[in-house]
Design an enzyme around this catalytic site. Structure first.
Site, short mmCIF file in Angstrom:
data_model
loop_
_atom_site.label_atom_id
_atom_site.label_comp_id
_atom_site.label_asym_id
_atom_site.label_seq_id
_atom_site.Cartn_x
_atom_site.Cartn_y
_atom_site.Cartn_z
N GLU A 156 -9.67 5.56 19.04
CA GLU A 156 -11.13 5.55 18.92
C GLU A 156 -11.62 5.10 17.54
OE1 GLU A 156 -12.15 9.51 20.26
OE2 GLU A 156 -11.24 9.17 22.21
N GLU A 261 -6.29 7.12 30.12
CA GLU A 261 -6.91 8.45 30.31
C GLU A 261 -7.86 8.43 31.50
OE1 GLU A 261 -8.69 9.88 26.65
OE2 GLU A 261 -7.06 9.11 25.42
O1 G3I Z 1 -5.90 25.64 21.68
C1 G3I Z 1 -7.17 26.26 21.47
C2 G3I Z 1 -7.12 27.69 21.84
O2 G3I Z 1 -6.22 28.34 20.97
C3 G3I Z 1 -8.52 28.28 21.74
O3 G3I Z 1 -8.50 29.60 22.19
C4 G3I Z 1 -9.50 27.50 22.58
C5 G3I Z 1 -10.92 27.99 22.46
O4 G3I Z 1 -11.87 27.00 22.80
O5 G3I Z 1 -9.48 26.16 22.16
C6 G3I Z 1 -8.21 25.55 22.31
O6 G3I Z 1 -8.27 24.25 21.88
C7 G3I Z 1 -8.96 23.35 22.72
C8 G3I Z 1 -7.97 22.30 23.22
O7 G3I Z 1 -8.66 21.30 23.91
C9 G3I Z 1 -6.89 22.89 24.12
O8 G3I Z 1 -7.47 23.41 25.26
C10 G3I Z 1 -10.05 22.71 21.88
O9 G3I Z 1 -11.04 23.68 21.58
C11 G3I Z 1 -10.68 21.57 22.65
O10 G3I Z 1 -11.57 20.87 21.78
C12 G3I Z 1 -9.60 20.62 23.10
O11 G3I Z 1 -10.23 19.60 23.87
C13 G3I Z 1 -9.47 18.44 24.05
C14 G3I Z 1 -10.21 17.27 23.39
O12 G3I Z 1 -9.54 16.05 23.66
C15 G3I Z 1 -10.24 17.39 21.88
O13 G3I Z 1 -8.95 17.36 21.35
C16 G3I Z 1 -9.31 18.19 25.54
O14 G3I Z 1 -8.48 19.20 26.09
C17 G3I Z 1 -8.69 16.82 25.78
O15 G3I Z 1 -8.72 16.52 27.16
C18 G3I Z 1 -9.48 15.75 25.04
O16 G3I Z 1 -8.81 14.52 25.21
C19 G3I Z 1 -9.45 13.37 24.64
C20 G3I Z 1 -8.38 12.42 24.16
O17 G3I Z 1 -7.51 13.10 23.28
C21 G3I Z 1 -8.99 11.19 23.48
N1 G3I Z 1 -9.94 10.54 24.34
C22 G3I Z 1 -10.98 11.41 24.91
C23 G3I Z 1 -10.31 12.58 25.64
C24 G3I Z 1 -11.33 13.44 26.33
O18 G3I Z 1 -12.14 14.04 25.40
#
Ligand code: G3I
Length: 373
Positions: A156, A261
């Site tokens: 990105e 994705e």
């Molecule tokens: O691991 C922590 C956990 O310890 C905590 O209790 C919880 C509370 O909210 O959060 C957990 O982390 C989350 C993580 O996903 C694992 O579930 C983060 O808050 C959350 O922001 C994270 O979201 C991910 C997001 O990227 C940001 O990294 C999504 O699962 C994931 O599907 C998404 O993937 C992205 C690609 O990497 C890049 N392109 C867009 C795509 C969709 O957003």
């Protein structure tokens, strides 16, 4: 009596045909065309979710880590790496002879603040950040050399208007941070495929920026092998013609194309923006969550048709496309249940909340059956 017997016979035959059709798996149906992947969450990687781990093994021959290899997960503190889950992820892929993807090395999100700052909290200089980038890439890519076949090196990096995103990477290092990331990744594993991954490249303005970037990188001899079209799409965007044109344009630019994705959002979007910017957040509103009690059959059909139309395009470009990865396994796992509005019930994938194949799964199989060998 006779006609009743025939009717029962037909019903029985249909049942057999139906069950044999649905026993076809995605990876087998697409063998020889391209690999079919899924992004795995921690429960699937570790086997804590045994049902979904089994589903992944059965249906997919490529995997991506939804979060486990992002900087904040794998390298949370200076000098501290957390390889437990990534090791299990790579072992899962190796055990099942899958095409294993690394996501992602350099991103503006999910990168801890310490990466960019010194002990006093000020931004570090170019040389310091380049060294941190180098050490991170050398350590992570080096650890999985030969076992992770493809890396999303930069994620990105463009704005929606096609210009370079004003991330701290750009601000501190300058525009050559992208080339440096590819060079470091190539040094750490010369055989790995190296990808620039982004969303909404179907948007013509952003696509032009991406094509210019790729041309420039290739012109400088930067070892980029593929572009990743993330494919966070909806029922109506982009048009199939735009998807076709987009894949074709990157193939013509001399890079492989990976759909990295893929998911198709059926829920209403509160605005007309086609973005996958994870930091967006919109207030909850029941009107934005219309299918909390289940997806109407008619929308299920639209989703299936949309998947079929898209896979027809991917198949048309199969010489350029080497992978199509779904961003999740079942609807229950999808990030779209919480983005851009928290707590919605989303239906973007090929398996329902209990792991059963949806009508869209069947239509993806039909798309390849139509093409034949
Ligand atoms: O691991 C922590 C956990 O310890 C905590 O209790 C919880 C509370 O909210 O959060 C957990 O982390 C989350 C993580 O996903 C694992 O579930 C983060 O808050 C959350 O922001 C994270 O979201 C991910 C997001 O990227 C940001 O990294 C999504 O699962 C994931 O599907 C998404 O993937 C992205 C690609 O990497 C890049 N392109 C867009 C795509 C969709 O957003």
């Amino acid at each position: 009596m006779h006609s009743k017997g025939i009717a029962w016979g037909m019903l029985f035959l249909c049942g057999i045909l139906h069950s044999s059709e649905t026993s076809q798996t995605l990876k087998d149906a697409y063998r020889g065309k391209f690999v079919i992947g899924a992004a795995l969450n921690e429960a699937q990687i570790t086997g804590r979710d045994a049902r979904e781990a089994a589903l992944v093994e059965q249906e997919f021959n490529s995997i991506s880590p939804e979060n486990a290899l992002k900087w904040e997960s794998v390298h949370p503190k200076p000098g501290v790496y957390s390889f437990d889950v990534p090791d299990r992820y790579v072992a899962f892929g190796a055990k099942h002879k899958m095409f294993v993807v690394g996501h992602t090395l350099i991103w503006h999100n999910q990168t801890p603040e310490w990466v960019f700052r010194d002990e006093k909290g000020s931004l570090v200089d170019r040389e310091t950040l380049l060294k941190r980038m180098h050490d991170h890439i050398a350590t992570v890519v080096g650890r999985y050399k030969g076992r992770i076949q493809s890396w999303d090196v930069v994620n990105e990096v463009l704005n929606d208007d096609g210009s370079l995103r004003q991330s701290l990477w750009l601000k501190i290092i300058g525009p050559d941070y992208i080339a440096k990331a590819f060079q470091y990744a190539h040094e750490a594993d010369p055989k790995a495929r190296l990808t620039y991954n982004d969303y909404s490249l179907e948007n013509p303005v952003k696509r032009s920026g991406a094509l210019a970037l790729i041309k420039m990188l290739k012109g400088e001899g930067v070892p980029i092998t593929a572009v990743g079209l993330q494919g966070h799409l909806s029922l109506t965007w982009p048009s199939i013609a735009d998807e076709d044109e987009t894949v074709g344009a990157f193939a013509d630019a001399g890079v492989k194309v990976a759909i990295t994705e893929l998911d198709i959002d059926v829920l209403p979007r509160p605005d007309a923006d086609h973005t996958a910017e994870v930091t967006r957040s919109i207030q909850q509103d029941p009107a934005l969550n219309p299918y909390a009690g289940g997806l109407p059959e008619v929308v299920q059909g639209q989703l299936a048709q949309r998947y079929k139309d898209l896979f027809r395009i991917y198949l048309k470009h199969r010489n350029a496309i080497d992978r199509v990865t779904l961003w999740g396994v079942t609807d229950a796992d999808s990030w779209l249940n919480d983005w851009p509005v928290k707590g919605r019930t989303s239906y973007p994938l090929l398996f329902d909340r209990v792991g059963q194949p949806k009508m869209a799964h069947r239509s993806v199989l039909q798309a390849v059956e139509e093409v034949g060998q």
